[in-house]
Scaffold this motif. Structure first.
Motif, PDB file in Angstrom:
ATOM      1  N   GLU A 168       6.187  -7.120  -2.071  1.00 17.18           N
ATOM      2  CA  GLU A 168       5.325  -7.778  -1.050  1.00 17.18           C
ATOM      3  C   GLU A 168       3.906  -7.752  -1.358  1.00 17.18           C
ATOM      4  O   GLU A 168       3.038  -8.555  -1.070  1.00 17.18           O
ATOM      5  N   LEU A 169       3.527  -6.815  -2.037  1.00 15.95           N
ATOM      6  CA  LEU A 169       2.184  -6.325  -2.629  1.00 15.95           C
ATOM      7  C   LEU A 169       1.919  -6.733  -3.923  1.00 15.95           C
ATOM      8  O   LEU A 169       0.851  -6.584  -4.325  1.00 15.95           O
ATOM      9  N   ARG A 170       3.024  -7.011  -4.894  1.00 14.69           N
ATOM     10  CA  ARG A 170       2.632  -7.251  -6.195  1.00 14.69           C
ATOM     11  C   ARG A 170       1.631  -8.302  -6.624  1.00 14.69           C
ATOM     12  O   ARG A 170       0.648  -8.010  -7.405  1.00 14.69           O
ATOM     13  N   SER A 171       1.487  -9.447  -5.736  1.00 12.72           N
ATOM     14  CA  SER A 171       0.698 -10.242  -5.872  1.00 12.72           C
ATOM     15  C   SER A 171      -0.647  -9.923  -5.733  1.00 12.72           C
ATOM     16  O   SER A 171      -1.689 -10.272  -6.502  1.00 12.72           O
ATOM     17  N   LEU A 172      -1.184  -9.122  -4.764  1.00  6.38           N
ATOM     18  CA  LEU A 172      -2.186  -8.755  -4.055  1.00  6.38           C
ATOM     19  C   LEU A 172      -2.616  -7.781  -5.431  1.00  6.38           C
ATOM     20  O   LEU A 172      -4.043  -7.840  -5.585  1.00  6.38           O
TER      21      LEU A 172
END
Length: 349
Positions: A83-87
């Motif tokens: 869920e946080l990879r793109s951030l």
């Protein structure tokens, strides 16, 4: 030196604003941080960086490491949280250019000399030179399953063994390549029968990766929840780590008229769907790296095309315009944030 961020109480700002806020902070705080790192202090960098990274997101993990080209690397990683990879990647993309002192990475990087590394697992240090792995490549799969053992594993609980194994794999391959090429991971209290030194893992992975063709597609058949036949095609292997900034899911749903007894397309509808996909492919190619067709499936008089795009992409507007040309019923285009690619979880490699 491994340093972790602390929780932040303020996540209210837009992610882009939080990323921009971090780099504004970096510009002002860098002189103090440079001085603390040069002096070999460990507490001061943690005091400075911890709250700043947590302000981007409290679940991001950060660390300082030797740089590849610069003296130091600042890594801010999702640490396996899809869920946080793109951030994390957006944080790195907004970073200033690397210089002689600092470079920036959104994932842990492989070590040039992993056999010389000493890591920390639950307060116990362990050297990668004593880590051994049992490696298995399942037939027809583009992945390596790993069973890991280190003499200290007998002193660690199950969770600590897994944490130690994941950290070691990140140092051996780099965090992104672990996500790409490593499948099942089993920390073992006893060494596997066919164990090899862990430093051989990159060579085994390179052999597996040599068989990878970016244009491969897998054809799949199955049943819907109601028991109707389903056919699908998906990129293979399909891995969100290959498209870290594509965090929005666009589902294009086309009803079709000409169907067989199982509800699958045939005749004129099959030809119309093929022509539509050709036009869709042209639109996506024009948008470049900001968008990708991940999979499509047909069942129960519907074809659904799963497209992923960056939030800044013009893909949604382009596909809505294209869907309006469909003649066999009312097409739908649904756009939702989906950084973990949960909508295509059944197709992930």
């Amino acid at each position: 030196m491994r340093l972790f961020g602390r929780k932040s109480e303020d996540e209210g700002a837009d992610p882009g604003e939080r990323v921009a806020g971090f780099w504004q902070w970096w510009a002002s705080a860098r002189p103090e941080l440079d001085a603390a790192v040069a002096a070999g202090e460990s507490g001061k960098p943690a005091e400075l960086l911890g709250p700043a990274v947590a302000a981007v997101h409290p679940d991001l993990v950060w660390e300082l490491a030797p740089g590849r080209n610069a003296a130091h690397a600042l890594v801010v990683t999702a640490a396996g949280d899809a869920e946080l990879r793109s951030l994390a990647h957006r944080w790195a993309r907004a970073a200033p250019p690397a210089d002689m002192l600092w470079e920036f990475h959104p994932s842990r990087q492989a070590s040039a000399l992993p056999g010389e590394l000493t890591l920390d697992a639950g307060g116990i240090e362990f050297g990668l030179d004593k880590l051994v792995l049992g490696l298995r490549v399942p037939r027809g799969a583009l992945r390596v399953d790993v069973t890991a053992h280190h003499p200290i594993f007998g002193e660690l609980g199950e969770d600590a063994r897994m944490d130690a194994t994941l950290l070691a794999l990140d140092r051996l391959l780099g965090e992104d390549d672990v996500a790409r090429w490593v499948g099942e991971i089993v920390p073992a209290a006893a060494p596997p029968i066919d164990a090899v030194p862990a430093v051989h893992l990159p060579v085994v992975v390179a052999d597996v990766a040599a068989d990878y063709d970016t244009e491969q597609w897998a054809m799949l058949e199955g049943r819907t929840a109601s028991g109707a036949p389903l056919v699908a095609s998906a990129r293979y292997p399909l891995r969100p780590v290959d498209y870290p900034l594509l965090d929005h899911h666009i589902a294009v749903t086309l009803p079709y008229r000409d169907k067989d007894a199982g509800g699958l397309p045939q005749g004129r509808s099959l030809a119309a769907l093929g022509a539509f996909e050709e036009r869709l492919g042209e639109r996506l190619r024009a948008l470049g790296d900001d968008v990708v067709l991940a999979a499509h499936l047909s069942a129960e008089r519907r074809r659904v095309m799963h497209v992923y795009a960056t939030r800044e992409s013009a893909a949604a507007a382009a596909l809505k315009e294209l869907a309006s040309t469909w003649k066999e019923g009312r097409a739908r285009v649904d756009v939702t944030p989906d950084p973990a690619w949960s909508a295509v979880a059944a197709f992930l490699a």
